[in-house]
Write a protein that holds these residues in place. Structure first.
Motif, PDB file in Angstrom:
ATOM      1  N   TYR A  41     -30.247  -9.264  13.514  1.00 57.24           N
ATOM      2  CA  TYR A  41     -31.305  -8.802  12.463  1.00 57.24           C
ATOM      3  C   TYR A  41     -32.669  -9.967  12.672  1.00 57.24           C
ATOM      4  CZ  TYR A  41     -34.017  -8.072   8.215  1.00 57.24           C
ATOM      5  OH  TYR A  41     -35.152  -7.998   7.529  1.00 57.24           O
ATOM      6  N   ASP A  42     -32.166 -11.187  12.484  1.00 56.91           N
ATOM      7  CA  ASP A  42     -33.081 -12.282  12.630  1.00 56.91           C
ATOM      8  C   ASP A  42     -33.875 -12.170  14.072  1.00 56.91           C
ATOM      9  OD1 ASP A  42     -32.337 -12.807   9.982  1.00 56.91           O
ATOM     10  OD2 ASP A  42     -31.322 -14.675  10.603  1.00 56.91           O
ATOM     11  N   ALA A  43     -32.824 -12.065  15.122  1.00 55.23           N
ATOM     12  CA  ALA A  43     -33.504 -12.168  16.358  1.00 55.23           C
ATOM     13  C   ALA A  43     -34.657 -10.917  16.404  1.00 55.23           C
ATOM     14  CB  ALA A  43     -32.728 -11.964  17.513  1.00 55.23           C
ATOM     15  N   ILE A  44     -34.206  -9.571  15.973  1.00 53.29           N
ATOM     16  CA  ILE A  44     -35.252  -8.694  16.026  1.00 53.29           C
ATOM     17  C   ILE A  44     -36.606  -8.828  15.321  1.00 53.29           C
ATOM     18  CG2 ILE A  44     -35.662  -6.324  15.550  1.00 53.29           C
ATOM     19  CD1 ILE A  44     -32.751  -5.612  16.405  1.00 53.29           C
ATOM     20  N   MET A  45     -36.075  -9.554  14.199  1.00 49.72           N
ATOM     21  CA  MET A  45     -37.335  -9.576  13.183  1.00 49.72           C
ATOM     22  C   MET A  45     -38.449 -10.912  14.005  1.00 49.72           C
ATOM     23  SD  MET A  45     -37.386  -7.830  10.729  1.00 49.72           S
ATOM     24  CE  MET A  45     -38.560  -8.373   9.823  1.00 49.72           C
ATOM     25  N   VAL A  46     -37.873 -11.921  14.698  1.00 50.33           N
ATOM     26  CA  VAL A  46     -38.498 -12.728  15.351  1.00 50.33           C
ATOM     27  C   VAL A  46     -39.399 -12.101  16.597  1.00 50.33           C
ATOM     28  CG1 VAL A  46     -38.488 -14.649  16.915  1.00 50.33           C
ATOM     29  CG2 VAL A  46     -37.060 -14.772  14.756  1.00 50.33           C
ATOM     30  N   SER A  47     -38.769 -11.104  17.544  1.00 48.50           N
ATOM     31  CA  SER A  47     -39.372 -10.423  18.235  1.00 48.50           C
ATOM     32  C   SER A  47     -40.263  -9.555  17.968  1.00 48.50           C
ATOM     33  CB  SER A  47     -38.157  -9.539  19.283  1.00 48.50           C
ATOM     34  OG  SER A  47     -37.476  -8.716  18.515  1.00 48.50           O
ATOM     35  N   SER A  48     -40.362  -9.213  16.677  1.00 48.32           N
ATOM     36  CA  SER A  48     -41.180  -8.085  16.188  1.00 48.32           C
ATOM     37  C   SER A  48     -42.636  -8.593  16.235  1.00 48.32           C
ATOM     38  CB  SER A  48     -40.775  -7.438  14.738  1.00 48.32           C
ATOM     39  OG  SER A  48     -41.039  -8.330  13.759  1.00 48.32           O
TER      40      SER A  48
END
Length: 297
Positions: A41-48
């Motif tokens: 989840y954190d990784a996707i938020m960063v990539s967003s």
């Protein structure tokens, strides 16, 4: 604005929008049971952030603003959110007392510094530098992680804009005649309302609490989310909204640990700065008009 938001997009961008909306919803729920889901989840938020770079161009009106205008817009949006969030918190404290009491207890317990009598070092006893060092490191680690999550929380506004675009696409295809007539403001407001409700629900997905607490949390955070949505619509600037969200959350975290009224103090400092910027900008516009008239004459 709706024309730009619903302009044709590539399959890659559509996949990205679905990932940071539906995918994030699933991961957020699973994060309450799986540490791996929370990490993803954190990784996707960063990539967003990179998806936000593309979405921002769709949201902006196309008119370029000066640095002074951007600063004024940010401060104005930030002050608006502080005022709105204060009203929301006062309302929730009366309407949802179970949520308010439980949340206050949670903050107090979470930020509590252990200071039992058994841990107090007597003045005649030698202190342990190593233990003190690890206590400082542990505090930095805890507060630092919370600030890191606050920064990621700002990127939830990319999530919101992605949802708004997807919802508008649905309305465009379901109500083509109304869409073509240009009556689209109601669709935008519905999209903001839906994302606000989802924003409130998302703050309860990874936890299991009593229904009074859950309902209070959903309504409170949904109101906060609606306020963020209005700021996004007003500024038409994704990154201003992201900054408002992140900085407010960071200040809220600092108020938990160190300075209880740091949010209010920040607002008092920013208010005169905002008023000065408004006056300066107004004077600049007046000067430009005078110069233009002189050239015309």
């Amino acid at each position: 604005m709706t024309t730009n938001l619903t302009a044709p997009m590539s399959k890659q961008l559509l996949f990205g929008l679905l990932t940071i909306t539906i995918g994030v919803e699933l991961l957020l729920y699973l994060s309450g049971y799986s540490q791996l889901a929370g990490t993803i989840y954190d990784a996707i938020m960063v990539s967003s952030f990179f998806i936000g770079l593309k979405l921002h161009r769709r949201l902006s009106s196309g008119t370029r603003k000066t640095k002074l205008q951007h600063i004024r817009q940010f401060i104005g949006a930030f002050l608006l959110f502080i005022l709105g969030s204060t009203i929301i918190n006062i309302y929730s404290s009366y309407a949802f007392q179970d949520f308010s009491n439980d949340y206050d207890q949670y903050v107090e317990t979470y930020t509590e510094v252990v200071s039992d009598d058994s841990d107090i070092v007597e003045s005649n006893e030698p202190s342990e530098p190593v233990d003190k060092m690890w206590e400082v490191i542990d505090e930095i680690d805890t507060v630092g992680y919370d600030i890191y999550t606050d920064i990621l929380a700002g990127l939830e506004e990319v999530w919101r804009l992605a949802y708004i675009i997807l919802i508008l696409f649905v309305f465009k295809n379901i109500f083509p005649k109304r869409w073509e007539k240009g009556r689209r403001d109601i669709f935008v407001l519905i999209a903001i309302f839906v994302t606000s409700v989802l924003f409130g629900i998302d703050h309860t997905l990874s936890t299991v609490d009593s229904w009074p607490y859950e309902i209070g949390a959903i309504v409170t955070f949904a109101n906060m989310g609606f306020l963020f949505g209005l700021i996004l619509l007003w500024t038409r600037n994704l990154w201003v909204t992201v900054l408002v969200h992140s900085i407010y959350d960071i200040l809220a975290t600092l108020s938990w640990y160190y300075f209880e009224f740091i949010v209010e103090i920040t607002a008092m400092i920013l208010l005169p700065i905002y008023l000065i910027l408004v006056v300066v900008e107004k004077n600049q516009k007046t000067s430009n008009i005078v110069v233009s008239e002189d050239i015309a004459n």
